[in-house]
Design a protein around this motif. Structure first.
Motif, PDB file in Angstrom:
ATOM      1  N   ALA A 166      -3.917   2.284   0.753  1.00 40.96           N
ATOM      2  CA  ALA A 166      -4.630   1.009   0.901  1.00 40.96           C
ATOM      3  C   ALA A 166      -3.720  -0.050   1.526  1.00 40.96           C
ATOM      4  O   ALA A 166      -4.157  -0.845   2.379  1.00 40.96           O
ATOM      5  CB  ALA A 166      -5.141   0.547  -0.464  1.00 40.96           C
ATOM      6  N   LYS A 167      -2.460  -0.068   1.119  1.00 41.81           N
ATOM      7  CA  LYS A 167      -1.513  -1.028   1.680  1.00 41.81           C
ATOM      8  C   LYS A 167      -1.323  -0.790   3.171  1.00 41.81           C
ATOM      9  O   LYS A 167      -1.270  -1.748   3.967  1.00 41.81           O
ATOM     10  CB  LYS A 167      -0.181  -0.919   0.942  1.00 41.81           C
ATOM     11  CG  LYS A 167       0.863  -1.912   1.399  1.00 41.81           C
ATOM     12  CD  LYS A 167       2.133  -1.765   0.583  1.00 41.81           C
ATOM     13  CE  LYS A 167       3.207  -2.751   1.065  1.00 41.81           C
ATOM     14  NZ  LYS A 167       4.457  -2.607   0.292  1.00 41.81           N
ATOM     15  N   ASP A 168      -1.223   0.481   3.574  1.00 41.13           N
ATOM     16  CA  ASP A 168      -1.064   0.798   4.996  1.00 41.13           C
ATOM     17  C   ASP A 168      -2.289   0.356   5.796  1.00 41.13           C
ATOM     18  O   ASP A 168      -2.166  -0.177   6.908  1.00 41.13           O
ATOM     19  CB  ASP A 168      -0.828   2.298   5.171  1.00 41.13           C
ATOM     20  CG  ASP A 168       0.526   2.740   4.614  1.00 41.13           C
ATOM     21  OD1 ASP A 168       1.403   1.875   4.459  1.00 41.13           O
ATOM     22  OD2 ASP A 168       0.682   3.949   4.329  1.00 41.13           O
ATOM     23  N   LEU A 204      -2.604   3.565  -3.624  1.00 42.79           N
ATOM     24  CA  LEU A 204      -2.207   2.183  -3.360  1.00 42.79           C
ATOM     25  C   LEU A 204      -1.416   2.084  -2.058  1.00 42.79           C
ATOM     26  O   LEU A 204      -1.567   1.122  -1.288  1.00 42.79           O
ATOM     27  CB  LEU A 204      -1.376   1.650  -4.525  1.00 42.79           C
ATOM     28  CG  LEU A 204      -2.139   1.337  -5.816  1.00 42.79           C
ATOM     29  CD1 LEU A 204      -1.173   0.912  -6.919  1.00 42.79           C
ATOM     30  CD2 LEU A 204      -3.176   0.240  -5.580  1.00 42.79           C
ATOM     31  N   ALA A 205      -0.575   3.088  -1.815  1.00 41.92           N
ATOM     32  CA  ALA A 205       0.187   3.091  -0.568  1.00 41.92           C
ATOM     33  C   ALA A 205      -0.731   3.224   0.642  1.00 41.92           C
ATOM     34  O   ALA A 205      -0.537   2.556   1.666  1.00 41.92           O
ATOM     35  CB  ALA A 205       1.213   4.232  -0.592  1.00 41.92           C
ATOM     36  N   TRP A 231      -4.133  -6.231   9.319  1.00 40.24           N
ATOM     37  CA  TRP A 231      -3.550  -7.553   9.517  1.00 40.24           C
ATOM     38  C   TRP A 231      -2.745  -7.618  10.817  1.00 40.24           C
ATOM     39  O   TRP A 231      -2.741  -8.647  11.495  1.00 40.24           O
ATOM     40  CB  TRP A 231      -2.671  -7.902   8.328  1.00 40.24           C
ATOM     41  CG  TRP A 231      -2.095  -9.274   8.387  1.00 40.24           C
ATOM     42  CD1 TRP A 231      -0.794  -9.629   8.535  1.00 40.24           C
ATOM     43  CD2 TRP A 231      -2.826 -10.503   8.325  1.00 40.24           C
ATOM     44  NE1 TRP A 231      -0.651 -10.991   8.561  1.00 40.24           N
ATOM     45  CE2 TRP A 231      -1.897 -11.572   8.434  1.00 40.24           C
ATOM     46  CE3 TRP A 231      -4.179 -10.818   8.196  1.00 40.24           C
ATOM     47  CZ2 TRP A 231      -2.269 -12.910   8.410  1.00 40.24           C
ATOM     48  CZ3 TRP A 231      -4.553 -12.152   8.159  1.00 40.24           C
ATOM     49  CH2 TRP A 231      -3.611 -13.178   8.272  1.00 40.24           C
ATOM     50  N   LEU A 274      -4.483  -2.058   4.985  1.00 36.55           N
ATOM     51  CA  LEU A 274      -4.505  -3.524   5.089  1.00 36.55           C
ATOM     52  C   LEU A 274      -3.425  -4.038   6.032  1.00 36.55           C
ATOM     53  O   LEU A 274      -3.643  -4.993   6.791  1.00 36.55           O
ATOM     54  CB  LEU A 274      -4.318  -4.135   3.694  1.00 36.55           C
ATOM     55  CG  LEU A 274      -5.496  -3.987   2.727  1.00 36.55           C
ATOM     56  CD1 LEU A 274      -5.134  -4.535   1.353  1.00 36.55           C
ATOM     57  CD2 LEU A 274      -6.733  -4.696   3.275  1.00 36.55           C
ATOM     58  N   GLY A 275      -2.240  -3.389   6.002  1.00 43.14           N
ATOM     59  CA  GLY A 275      -1.167  -3.804   6.911  1.00 43.14           C
ATOM     60  C   GLY A 275      -1.527  -3.598   8.361  1.00 43.14           C
ATOM     61  O   GLY A 275      -1.266  -4.449   9.226  1.00 43.14           O
TER      62      GLY A 275
END
Length: 640
Positions: free
Chosen positions: A489-491, A486-487, A497, A493-494
């Motif tokens: 994937a978050k990185d 999850l971390a 963006w 997407l961040g």
């Protein structure tokens, strides 16, 4: 007793098979077969029992299904005189029985296996007796006698299966049994007494002081029935966990239990650390007064033994170097053989100066006595060395041929008994499963048996707690991995963006937009593709074509459902407990009986209808749908 009871039940079953049997007799035979299988579970822990049990389970379920079908058919015969002709035309497809039984066994196992592992465990330390009673070990005993002529026959019988908490080379494993301290020129014996150690509140027996070092090893040992009550463990055993109310321990560290002549399982915490060589070399502390018989020599012995010891270790100035020099001398200048050649009044002298070859007990005796002539405290230890590591099961298999003897030397400054092994490499049998197909088959067969013993035969409260810890550890690892993904994937997407907002420039922004559009288009395409695939499966009835049981025939027997609908409108409904044949004969309507006969032949007899039979069924259905279908008045009995 169990073996005699099994033979009695088998004899009774054989007698009953030769007699005329009714329904109750068959039930009796089924129960006898069940008890035979249960008794076999107590007489054998072999992995072959699992295979025989699975075959028995399949056959037993098939038998019970057939029994119930036959019982129902007999009940129908008793209620209607017409049923014999009808039942004779219905062929039971025996080929479907194994498949049906297998499906039932799978569903039962899905429910039963979790209960097996979750139910609380109670009982003793034993987990099954030996079919032939106690085993006599080749090489291991609580005494050592030299000079008996003959040949030691190595035996491949399994003594124990050992699971370690950390990887270890089998060649470096010494499973300690007992230590012997008195030698009379012919044999070794022990003089020490035993103390009783009670199990503590935490479920383990403290057999030695708590370790002050970090080299700790946990062993889970599955021990076969032996002719000795000794519990084996890697030196130095600190704690023993098992279903023992108490244990015995002598001053030399030998651990034993109240003999039950059953297989036992237990867990041992051992401190395998040894002092540094530099500390052992600098150990010049005098021996304490309570060292016991560890420096005792026979009243009369060959003086050449002391001369040889002085010659071999003359240049050494400390206990450790003397021990190493004598160990090296025996390993390199003497031969190993299983034939016991040395003898006479002083077999040790005959071994050292005449025969110059022997087995491990001669080498251990020679080193111990040679060191004692130099004033060094020693003792001989009997146990097992090495084994075969089975990577498929994660266990070390120790056999009778791994029985071994070695020497322990005492260093008072460190208060430690240090292991030395003077036996040549030819006598250190590490073992192995061999190569090729035969070795692979043997390895996996042994692994299957080891897993069967660990997780089923010897599955007790210890194993239950260990399994629970493993499950919790696995769940924790899964949570850690999930959080890390999850971390990531978050990185991702961040970063994407940030590129969309133009942090890295216009070119990076356009590339990020293109990536986003591509992912969106791909997702939409995948969604519609799966939707079209699902519609295609529905349209072409793929599931019906892939079904293995009766899929092509369900449309053929729709006439039976039409008949039931027609009868329901007239107040005749089939009860859930009624078979089609029972319902038909109870209705007393000839057309219903005839249609049911066709239905059974098509549905269960795997036969097809021709055009003429289909027309007949339509005619019978029209008669049933008439205003008042005429029942058969030849039988005035009411519905079943």
């Amino acid at each position: 007793i169990a073996a005699a009871l099994a033979l009695l039940i088998l004899s009774l079953s054989a007698i009953k098979l030769l007699q005329k049997k009714g329904m109750r007799d068959w039930v009796f035979l089924y129960l006898m077969a069940f008890f035979e299988v249960m008794l076999a579970a107590g007489l054998s822990i072999s992995g072959l029992y699992l295979l025989s049990f699975l075959i028995y389970l399949l056959v037993m379920v098939c038998t019970i299904i057939s029994f119930e079908i036959r019982k129902a058919a007999i009940a129908v015969d008793r209620t209607s005189p017409k049923s014999e002709t009808l039942r004779a035309k219905v062929m039971l497809p025996a080929g479907r029985l194994p498949a049906t039984a297998f499906i039932l066994i799978v569903f039962i196992s899905i429910l039963a296996v979790p209960l097996f592992f979750l139910l609380p465990r109670v009982g003793g330390a034993g987990f099954g007796g030996s079919k032939s009673g106690r085993q006599t070990l080749s090489g291991f005993s609580d005494t050592i006698r030299l000079g008996d002529f003959g040949l030691i026959n190595e035996n491949d019988e399994v003594v124990m299966r050992v699971k370690l908490d950390k990887p270890a080379d089998p060649g470096g494993l010494y499973f300690r049994g007992i230590a012997l301290d008195i030698f009379d020129n012919q044999s070794w014996s022990r003089s020490t007494s035993r103390n009783i150690l009670q199990r503590g509140e935490l479920g383990y027996v403290q057999v030695d002081k708590d370790p002050s070092r970090d080299d700790l090893t946990i062993q889970t040992i599955y021990l076969e029935p032996l002719d000795t009550p000794v519990l084996f463990a890697l030196p130095r055993a600190v704690r023993v966990q098992g279903n023992f109310p108490f244990l015995y321990r002598d001053r030399y560290g030998a651990i034993s239990f109240q003999p039950t002549f059953d297989r036992v399982s237990y867990r041992v915490l051992s401190d395998r650390s040894t002092p540094a060589v530099a500390k052992l070399r600098s150990d010049v502390k005098p021996y304490p007064a309570d060292i016991g018989n560890s420096r005792q020599l026979p009243p009369v012995f060959d003086p050449r033994i002391a001369e040889l010891a002085e010659q071999v270790s003359g240049n050494s100035t400390n206990r450790y170097d003397k021990a190493k020099s004598i160990e090296t001398h025996l390993r390199t200048n003497f031969g190993y053989t299983l034939e016991q050649k040395a003898g006479g009044q002083e077999p040790l002298s005959d071994f050292l100066f005449n025969i110059r070859e022997g087995h491990c007990e001669y080498f251990a005796t020679a080193m111990a006595i040679m060191l004692r002539t130099q004033g060094i405290a020693t003792r001989v230890v009997n146990g097992f060395h090495g084994g075969e590591f089975n990577d498929a099961a994660g266990m070390t298999i120790v056999r009778q041929r791994n029985a071994h003897a070695w020497v322990e030397v005492y260093f008072p400054e460190e208060d430690a008994w240090v292991l030395f092994d003077p036996t040549p490499a030819a006598g250190l049998n590490a073992g192995g499963f061999g190569s090729g197909i035969a070795g692979t088959v043997k390895k996996y067969a042994e692994a299957l048996e080891a897993i069967w013993i660990q997780y089923f035969v010897a599955f007790d409260d210890q194993e239950q707690r260990s399994l629970a810890r493993s499950v919790r550890s696995g769940m924790a690892d899964f949570q850690v991995y999930g959080a890390s993904y999850l971390a990531i994937a978050k990185d991702i997407l961040g970063g994407w963006w940030a590129e969309i907002r133009g942090v890295d420039g216009g070119q990076a922004r356009m590339l990020a937009i293109a990536k986003g559009v591509g992912v969106l288009v791909g997702t939409i395409f995948l969604f519609f593709s799966l939707r079209l695939l699902f519609r295609w499966i529905i349209r072409w009835q793929i599931w019906q074509k892939l079904r293995l049981v009766d899929a092509p025939r369900r449309g053929i027997v729709d006439f039976y459902e039409r008949m039931q609908d027609l009868l329901a409108k007239q107040g005749l409904r089939r009860e859930p407990f009624q078979t089609p044949l029972e319902f038909a004969t109870g209705s007393n309507i000839p057309e219903v009986v005839k249609i049911t006969e066709k239905y059974n032949r098509v549905r269960f007899g795997l036969q097809d209808l021709d055009r003429a039979e289909a027309d007949e069924i339509d005619t019978w259905l029209q008669r049933i749908s008439g205003p008042d279908p005429a029942p058969d008045r030849s039988d005035n009995r009411s519905q079943i």
